[in-house]
Design a protein around this motif. Structure first.
Motif, PDB file in Angstrom:
ATOM      1  N   LEU A  13      51.011  16.784  33.734  1.00 46.41           N
ATOM      2  CA  LEU A  13      50.621  17.609  32.601  1.00 46.41           C
ATOM      3  C   LEU A  13      51.554  17.361  31.427  1.00 46.41           C
ATOM      4  CD1 LEU A  13      50.025  20.881  34.624  1.00 46.41           C
ATOM      5  CD2 LEU A  13      48.283  19.326  33.756  1.00 46.41           C
ATOM      6  N   SER A  14      51.094  17.688  30.242  1.00 53.06           N
ATOM      7  CA  SER A  14      51.960  17.536  29.065  1.00 53.06           C
ATOM      8  C   SER A  14      53.069  18.576  29.137  1.00 53.06           C
ATOM      9  CB  SER A  14      51.151  17.707  27.778  1.00 53.06           C
ATOM     10  OG  SER A  14      50.755  19.057  27.635  1.00 53.06           O
ATOM     11  N   GLY A  15      54.212  18.222  28.611  1.00 54.64           N
ATOM     12  CA  GLY A  15      55.347  19.144  28.621  1.00 54.64           C
ATOM     13  C   GLY A  15      55.056  20.436  27.875  1.00 54.64           C
ATOM     14  N   SER A  16      54.302  20.345  26.789  1.00 52.83           N
ATOM     15  CA  SER A  16      54.003  21.550  25.999  1.00 52.83           C
ATOM     16  C   SER A  16      53.156  22.548  26.777  1.00 52.83           C
ATOM     17  CB  SER A  16      53.310  21.163  24.690  1.00 52.83           C
ATOM     18  OG  SER A  16      52.069  20.532  24.959  1.00 52.83           O
ATOM     19  N   VAL A  44      65.549  28.482  23.195  1.00 43.08           N
ATOM     20  CA  VAL A  44      65.312  27.419  22.222  1.00 43.08           C
ATOM     21  C   VAL A  44      64.771  26.208  22.977  1.00 43.08           C
ATOM     22  CG1 VAL A  44      66.360  25.911  20.500  1.00 43.08           C
ATOM     23  CG2 VAL A  44      67.244  28.242  20.806  1.00 43.08           C
ATOM     24  N   TYR A  45      63.506  25.854  22.685  1.00 38.91           N
ATOM     25  CA  TYR A  45      62.931  24.673  23.335  1.00 38.91           C
ATOM     26  C   TYR A  45      63.642  23.431  22.832  1.00 38.91           C
ATOM     27  CZ  TYR A  45      59.218  27.675  25.018  1.00 38.91           C
ATOM     28  OH  TYR A  45      58.526  28.669  25.654  1.00 38.91           O
ATOM     29  N   THR A  46      64.010  22.554  23.759  1.00 38.06           N
ATOM     30  CA  THR A  46      64.781  21.371  23.378  1.00 38.06           C
ATOM     31  C   THR A  46      64.107  20.050  23.726  1.00 38.06           C
ATOM     32  OG1 THR A  46      65.987  21.512  25.473  1.00 38.06           O
ATOM     33  CG2 THR A  46      67.022  22.514  23.538  1.00 38.06           C
ATOM     34  N   GLN A  47      63.201  20.049  24.705  1.00 43.22           N
ATOM     35  CA  GLN A  47      62.581  18.782  25.078  1.00 43.22           C
ATOM     36  C   GLN A  47      61.228  19.026  25.714  1.00 43.22           C
ATOM     37  OE1 GLN A  47      64.505  16.403  28.175  1.00 43.22           O
ATOM     38  NE2 GLN A  47      64.153  14.596  26.936  1.00 43.22           N
ATOM     39  N   GLU A  48      60.273  18.198  25.320  1.00 41.33           N
ATOM     40  CA  GLU A  48      58.952  18.171  25.938  1.00 41.33           C
ATOM     41  C   GLU A  48      58.541  16.716  26.079  1.00 41.33           C
ATOM     42  OE1 GLU A  48      56.275  20.119  23.299  1.00 41.33           O
ATOM     43  OE2 GLU A  48      57.106  22.091  23.665  1.00 41.33           O
ATOM     44  N   LYS A  49      58.143  16.362  27.270  1.00 38.17           N
ATOM     45  CA  LYS A  49      57.562  15.043  27.502  1.00 38.17           C
ATOM     46  C   LYS A  49      56.589  15.203  28.656  1.00 38.17           C
ATOM     47  CE  LYS A  49      61.470  13.498  30.296  1.00 38.17           C
ATOM     48  NZ  LYS A  49      62.521  12.505  30.424  1.00 38.17           N
ATOM     49  N   THR A  50      55.791  14.216  28.888  1.00 36.23           N
ATOM     50  CA  THR A  50      54.803  14.318  29.948  1.00 36.23           C
ATOM     51  C   THR A  50      55.493  14.664  31.264  1.00 36.23           C
ATOM     52  OG1 THR A  50      53.419  12.706  28.823  1.00 36.23           O
ATOM     53  CG2 THR A  50      52.951  13.097  31.148  1.00 36.23           C
ATOM     54  N   GLU A  83      61.874  21.613  28.659  1.00 36.76           N
ATOM     55  CA  GLU A  83      63.227  22.158  28.791  1.00 36.76           C
ATOM     56  C   GLU A  83      63.521  23.080  27.622  1.00 36.76           C
ATOM     57  OE1 GLU A  83      66.867  19.674  29.963  1.00 36.76           O
ATOM     58  OE2 GLU A  83      67.017  19.844  27.783  1.00 36.76           O
ATOM     59  N   ALA A  84      64.276  24.136  27.924  1.00 38.12           N
ATOM     60  CA  ALA A  84      64.712  25.060  26.879  1.00 38.12           C
ATOM     61  C   ALA A  84      66.150  25.471  27.170  1.00 38.12           C
ATOM     62  CB  ALA A  84      63.814  26.296  26.839  1.00 38.12           C
ATOM     63  N   LYS A  85      66.910  25.657  26.107  1.00 34.34           N
ATOM     64  CA  LYS A  85      68.275  26.163  26.250  1.00 34.34           C
ATOM     65  C   LYS A  85      68.232  27.681  26.140  1.00 34.34           C
ATOM     66  CE  LYS A  85      70.867  22.250  24.471  1.00 34.34           C
ATOM     67  NZ  LYS A  85      71.799  21.787  23.448  1.00 34.34           N
ATOM     68  N   LEU A  86      69.146  28.299  26.830  1.00 32.25           N
ATOM     69  CA  LEU A  86      69.333  29.733  26.733  1.00 32.25           C
ATOM     70  C   LEU A  86      70.663  29.946  26.038  1.00 32.25           C
ATOM     71  CD1 LEU A  86      67.696  32.165  27.637  1.00 32.25           C
ATOM     72  CD2 LEU A  86      69.006  32.202  29.752  1.00 32.25           C
ATOM     73  N   LYS A  87      70.610  30.641  24.893  1.00 31.84           N
ATOM     74  CA  LYS A  87      71.817  30.847  24.092  1.00 31.84           C
ATOM     75  C   LYS A  87      72.149  32.329  24.026  1.00 31.84           C
ATOM     76  CE  LYS A  87      71.196  26.891  21.038  1.00 31.84           C
ATOM     77  NZ  LYS A  87      72.401  26.362  20.474  1.00 31.84           N
ATOM     78  N   MET A 147      67.004  25.805  31.036  1.00 36.17           N
ATOM     79  CA  MET A 147      65.870  26.109  31.909  1.00 36.17           C
ATOM     80  C   MET A 147      64.897  24.935  31.812  1.00 36.17           C
ATOM     81  SD  MET A 147      65.256  30.107  30.844  1.00 36.17           S
ATOM     82  CE  MET A 147      64.788  29.730  29.150  1.00 36.17           C
ATOM     83  N   ALA A 148      64.296  24.567  32.942  1.00 39.82           N
ATOM     84  CA  ALA A 148      63.391  23.414  32.925  1.00 39.82           C
ATOM     85  C   ALA A 148      62.260  23.596  33.929  1.00 39.82           C
ATOM     86  CB  ALA A 148      64.160  22.138  33.245  1.00 39.82           C
ATOM     87  N   ILE A 149      61.119  23.001  33.586  1.00 38.57           N
ATOM     88  CA  ILE A 149      59.990  22.880  34.507  1.00 38.57           C
ATOM     89  C   ILE A 149      59.653  21.401  34.563  1.00 38.57           C
ATOM     90  CG2 ILE A 149      57.566  23.433  34.974  1.00 38.57           C
ATOM     91  CD1 ILE A 149      57.919  26.000  33.345  1.00 38.57           C
ATOM     92  N   SER A 150      59.548  20.870  35.784  1.00 37.90           N
ATOM     93  CA  SER A 150      59.181  19.467  35.923  1.00 37.90           C
ATOM     94  C   SER A 150      58.081  19.321  36.968  1.00 37.90           C
ATOM     95  CB  SER A 150      60.385  18.610  36.283  1.00 37.90           C
ATOM     96  OG  SER A 150      60.949  19.046  37.495  1.00 37.90           O
TER      97      SER A 150
END
Length: 175
Positions: free
Chosen positions: A50-53, A69-75, A79-83, A92-95
């Motif tokens: 699935l697409s990262g978004s 704060v979202y930092t990376q999206e790829k297929t 990933e998002a940072k928690l500040k 935080m990440a979902i893969s």
């Protein structure tokens, strides 16, 4: 004699050039790693990922002084940072494990659950859950103040059941 020496030198140089040009070189460390990963059949991204978004809606919103704060999206990955107070305290990440089937193995012997899904602690700074044997949801501490119990609490804030629903739907080909 001088002429013989020049001819002999020229012949030796030509022979040396031919031998060095035909010699096989050992692969560089980068070529070696590429060969090993290719031989294992590793693929960078499978088409069914699935697409990262599409993962963004399953991340928890920032609350209690934390900003997401979202930092990376790829297929197959988001990933998002928690500040907190402008400082990175966690990632935080979902893969999609379709891209890394070996990631599922670490959950096979898990006796812990978070949100009803198998959970594992990875080293001292990461905790992860496996949703429907497909999606790995992970929280990694980036600051000593963000503890294992914080990681577990944030994993419970993810919409894990919503993520489980998309893993049971037919997958669309990623573009």
């Amino acid at each position: 004699m001088l002429r013989l020496r020049k001819v002999l030198t020229a012949c030796l140089l030509v022979t040396l050039l031919l031998l060095s040009a035909c010699a096989t070189q050992a692969p560089s460390r980068f070529e070696r790693v590429q060969q090993e990963s290719t031989q294992r059949g590793a693929k960078a991204i499978v088409q069914e990922s699935l697409s990262g978004s599409s993962f963004n809606k399953f991340f928890p919103a920032g609350t209690d002084g934390y900003d997401r704060v979202y930092t990376q999206e790829k297929t197959g990955f988001a990933e998002a940072k928690l500040k907190k107070d402008g400082k990175d305290v966690a990632v935080m990440a979902i893969s999609d494990t379709l891209n890394n089937p070996g990631a599922v193995e670490k959950f096979q012997q898990s006796t812990e659950k978070i949100g009803g899904y198998p959970a594992v602690k990875q080293g001292n700074n990461a905790t992860a859950v496996l949703v429907n044997n497909r999606f790995q949801v992970k929280v990694l501490s980036r600051d000593a103040s963000f503890t294992e119990s914080d990681r577990r609490a944030w994993l419970e804030k993810f919409d894990l059941d919503g993520l489980a629903k998309i893993s049971s739907q037919p997958t669309a080909t990623a573009k």
